[in-house]
Design an enzyme around this catalytic site. Structure first.
Site, short mmCIF file in Angstrom:
data_model
loop_
_atom_site.label_atom_id
_atom_site.label_comp_id
_atom_site.label_asym_id
_atom_site.label_seq_id
_atom_site.Cartn_x
_atom_site.Cartn_y
_atom_site.Cartn_z
N GLU A 186 0.91 -1.26 0.01
CA GLU A 186 -0.10 0.12 0.09
C GLU A 186 0.74 1.38 -0.17
O GLU A 186 0.29 2.22 0.43
CB GLU A 186 -0.89 -0.09 1.15
CG GLU A 186 -2.00 -1.05 1.18
CD GLU A 186 -2.86 -1.15 2.40
OE1 GLU A 186 -4.04 -1.75 2.07
OE2 GLU A 186 -2.53 -0.45 3.45
N GLU A 255 -6.71 -7.43 -1.04
CA GLU A 255 -7.47 -7.27 0.26
C GLU A 255 -8.88 -6.87 0.02
O GLU A 255 -9.29 -5.63 -0.20
CB GLU A 255 -6.83 -6.17 1.00
CG GLU A 255 -5.34 -6.47 1.46
CD GLU A 255 -4.80 -5.53 2.56
OE1 GLU A 255 -5.39 -5.05 3.17
OE2 GLU A 255 -3.81 -5.75 2.69
#
Length: 828
Positions: A186, A255
């Site tokens: 991320e 995710e």
């Protein structure tokens, strides 16, 4: 699993062995194109499940993996936790919960693939985002940017893990189960904040990973400038609109958040199964190829591994498998049916191009068809309020609001994301049997308030908490002294004013606890003002500063401060007294921690006092007792409702931080969650005004047959006589189904060795509410209970057809819109 055949020639035995290994989670060449991953020349549409090995224990791993497989999962995904493995520079730990090789081999033995997200920064609500704290204190180090120190240690650890996997032949290119690996995590959220250094670092990380020559593709999630051949992927509650930044890369969802994490002192977030299923169905409808649930089993933040700060010890995440390893129903079952429906369409999804057809203002179909006549369709209603009936290929289909129907043959609806008819079990932690509930005999050891042993530091300033402790302990003593003359104190009530960057503090004056204060998971810093009692003459102010996990993410998160910044006493006759520049003496941790009195080898290093009158509400107290394991085989939780805040161990194993802190009564909690519409973590909150976490998971494998040592450290005071073990069990089961469901059947199944002993609720018509709080609607068949009893009484499992032939409704409800809702009690 492969079928078992017996051969007698050595060459045939070798062939059989190789074939069996291939079936058991082994892969080969892994490539990709715009449509999918390609494993050994075959396109794959994959359902993946996050299970973090250190958030459970090795004894649980096979069961967790098998439950995921039974839920229709193909792949197990995990992060690699750098600070759990490299506990000091070049000092590695791969024992117990951190036995990564054993975990990956467990996945392989189950016949499943593995995605290894090496990072090694992971975030994950894990302490310090998984990066070792010691790295921050190597001079000149800045995390996650073009910094030579950080890159050196990151690459060294990455290489260590890759070499370990290669040594064990665990990459798909070696015949192992690992089909993808991830570098960084991320980073796209924060790269801009690091300027040009961030851009250079992201490119370096990708190239460094590819140079490891694993033979499998690398991914970078939420990375908008990932260079080839790295695949950029999506994280979020919804990823149907995501497109990779290069047209030749497949659409991967690393995710998919089926729930959310919990904070001490905050309500419980809840994401309905209907919304999770809607998001997954939309993802595959729009060309997705890999969906990974983060988390599929959240597990437990044992010891001090939780970050945040303020992340609870439970990391249940409302995942399809709960913290204790049990299926979370109906979510697990509803998603299992979704996975089955998607797999029925797999070949067409992977080999044909979709045709999009408008079915209304907020309704559409995506149709996948091939030249041979095969056809699959996804019908979506994205209206978040209104059900609709649509016409598709001259047939009518009822689409509830915010739902997707799957038609593997473009005719038959086999699944709708909003129609949940799998059983809904309500597991709870119930008190153990009378045999388990005998009172415990406690021994106590009381810590000194303030400096014990030699001081670690003396400064005329308030130092940053983590800079002093380097996270060796949650605890740091700040102690100073002052002399109060009779005239200063006469007729006045002194008030202590504290400013802190977080996370909590207990204030002791002359050895007595006066006040406690803390921040929260939204705002770490806090200010506190409260009267204290001073005496004429010498006074000792001892402040026990506490961290509740270190930050896990954010730009330059390693520099986020913690600890006291100002200490002032007001109300004295000669004006405010600023103690911030006083001489402060510092001591890291607790004496009991230093001596490891929670372990077999350390508990005799202090004088424990056995007493029939166990001290209650006494701060800084260690409690020790000996317990037998609870009977049976159900998962075990430790009930800490009547304790304050502290740490717990069983046989030296770290259960973790406990803190039954209540959430605000005036929070935005709801009685019933509306699954329709975009989900956010504060949409469906429960538990306002209740303890955030009451029970703490104690794995069964940690118990010995007898003589187990339970040790508790209580910071501020509680009632240890009310500590007890509970068992995670299911005593009730619910299910509901409408007449228009693809399978209009209510399926009830009690846990093994139990049967349906009572029908607590049954209504055919328009019942309202959810499991545990069903209510009759305007339309109801008064014979509902007796009809269910006839079908189900004294049985472990039953199926009830939902039809007007079996039930008759009284009231104003239209045929086709009625449903049957049932809740039963299970008993042994």
């Amino acid at each position: 699993m492969g079928k078992l055949f017996f051969f007698y020639s050595s060459s045939c035995c070798l062939l059989f062995f190789l074939l069996l290994c291939f079936e058991l989670g082994s892969a080969g060449n892994v490539t990709y194109d715009a449509r999918s991953l390609i494993v050994d020349g075959q396109r794959k549409l994959l359902i993946s499940a996050s299970i973090h090995y250190p958030r459970s224990v090795p004894a649980m791993w096979p069961g967790l993996v098998q439950t995921a497989k039974e839920g229709g999962v193909d792949v197990i995904e995990t992060y690699v936790f750098w600070n759990g493995h490299e506990i000091a520079p070049s000092v590695y730990n791969f024992e117990g919960r951190f036995d990564l090789v054993k975990f990956v081999k467990t996945v392989q033995q189950a016949g499943m693939y593995c995605i290894l997200r090496i990072g090694p920064f992971v975030a994950a609500e894990w302490n310090y985002g998984g990066v070792p704290v010691w790295l921050h204190y190597i001079p000149g180090t800045v995390f996650r940017t073009d910094n030579e120190n950080f890159k050196f240690y990151m690459q060294r650890f990455m290489t260590y893990i890759v070499d370990l996997m290669k040594k064990e032949k665990l990459f798909a290119s070696q015949g192992g189960p690992i089909i993808l690996s991830q570098v960084e995590n991320e980073y796209g959220y924060y790269e801009q904040g690091y300027g040009e250094g961030g851009k250079r670092y992201a490119q370096w990380a990708a190239k460094m990973a590819v140079a490891q020559n694993t033979g499998v593709p690398w991914i970078m999630c939420q990375q908008y400038d990932a260079p080839d051949p790295v695949i950029d992927t999506c994280n979020g509650f919804y990823c149907d609109t995501f497109k990779p930044t290069a047209p030749h890369r497949p659409k991967i969802w690393t995710e998919n958040w089926p729930g959310w994490f919990q904070l001490f002192g905050a309500p419980n977030p809840h994401r309905p199964a209907e919304d999770v299923a809607f998001a997954v169905a939309r993802f595959f409808q729009k060309g997705g190829t890999v969906n990974n649930y983060y988390m599929y089993h959240g597990g437990t933040n044992f010891g001090r591994t939780a970050g945040g700060p303020f992340i609870t010890t439970s990391y249940d995440y409302e995942a399809p498998i709960d913290e204790y390893g049990l299926p979370n129903l109906p979510k697990w079952g509803h998603l299992k049916e979704l996975h089955r429906a998607i797999k029925l369409c797999e070949n067409l999804l992977l080999t044909s191009n979709p045709v999009n057809i408008s079915l209304g203002h907020s309704q559409e179909a995506d149709v996948y068809a091939d030249a041979s006549g095969g056809c699959a369709a996804f019908l979506a209603n994205t209206d978040d309020k209104n059900d609709v009936t649509v016409t598709f290929r001259n047939a009518s289909y009822h689409l509830p609001a915010w739902s997707v129907s799957i038609l593997p043959d473009c005719k038959t609806e086999v699944y709708n994301s909003a129609k949940v008819h799998r059983p809904d079990m309500q597991p709870h932690c119930a008190p153990s049997s009378k045999k388990d509930s005998k009172s415990l005999n406690w021994e106590v050891f009381v810590e000194k308030a303030g400096i014990w042993g030699e001081a670690d530091l003396v400064k005329s300033s308030l130092e940053d908490h983590v800079n002093v402790t380097k996270d060796a302990s949650d605890y740091l003593w700040y102690t100073t002294r002052l002399v109060v003359t009779l005239n200063q104190n006469q007729g006045r009530s002194p008030v202590l004013m504290i400013d802190s960057k977080g996370h909590a503090v207990h204030v002791f004056v002359n050895g007595q606890l006066q006040v406690s204060a803390s921040g929260n998971g939204t705002v770490f810093p806090f200010k506190y003002k409260k009267p204290i009692t001073l005496k004429a003459g010498k006074n000792e102010i001892s402040l026990l500063g506490i961290t509740v996990g270190l930050p896990t993410a954010g730009p330059r998160y390693e520099w986020i401060p913690a600890g006291l910044t100002s200490v002032v006493i007001k109300g004295l006759n000669n004006g405010p007294l600023d103690l911030s520049k006083n001489t402060w003496t510092y001591k890291i941790g607790l004496e009991g921690e230093k001596l490891a009195i929670y372990t077999q080898g350390g508990m005799n290093r202090v004088n424990w006092v056995a007493t029939a009158n166990v001290p209650k509400m006494q701060p800084l107290t260690w409690y020790k007792t000996f317990v037998d394991p609870p009977t049976g085989d159900e998962p075990v939780g430790l009930d800490m409702l009547y304790m304050g805040k502290g740490l717990a161990w069983l046989n030296g194993e770290e259960i973790g931080r406990y803190w039954p802190r209540k959430s605000p009564k005036n929070g935005k909690c709801v009685e019933q969650c509306d699954y329709r519409g975009k989900f956010m973590p504060d949409k469906c909150l429960t538990g306002c005004g209740k303890p955030t976490q009451r029970w703490y998971h104690v794995p069964r494998s940690w118990f010995k047959p007898s003589g187990n040592t339970l040790v508790i450290f209580e910071e501020r005071g509680g009632d240890p006589t009310k500590i007890k073990f509970s068992k995670r069990r299911t005593s009730g089961v619910c299910a509901s189904a409408s007449e228009d469901y693809p399978s209009a059947t209510v399926h009830l199944k009690c846990p093994e060795d139990t049967h349906i002993s009572k029908v607590k609720f049954a209504s055919f018509g328009t019942p309202r509410g959810a499991c545990g709080s069903y209510q009759m609607g305007d339309c109801h068949d008064p014979n509902s209970v007796s009809a269910v009893e006839k079908e189900c009484a004294k049985r472990n499992e039953c199926k009830i057809q939902v039809s007007a032939q079996k039930f008759s409704s009284k009231g104003n409800c239209a045929a086709g819109k009625r449903k049957l809702a049932v809740e039963v009690i299970c008993s042994s």
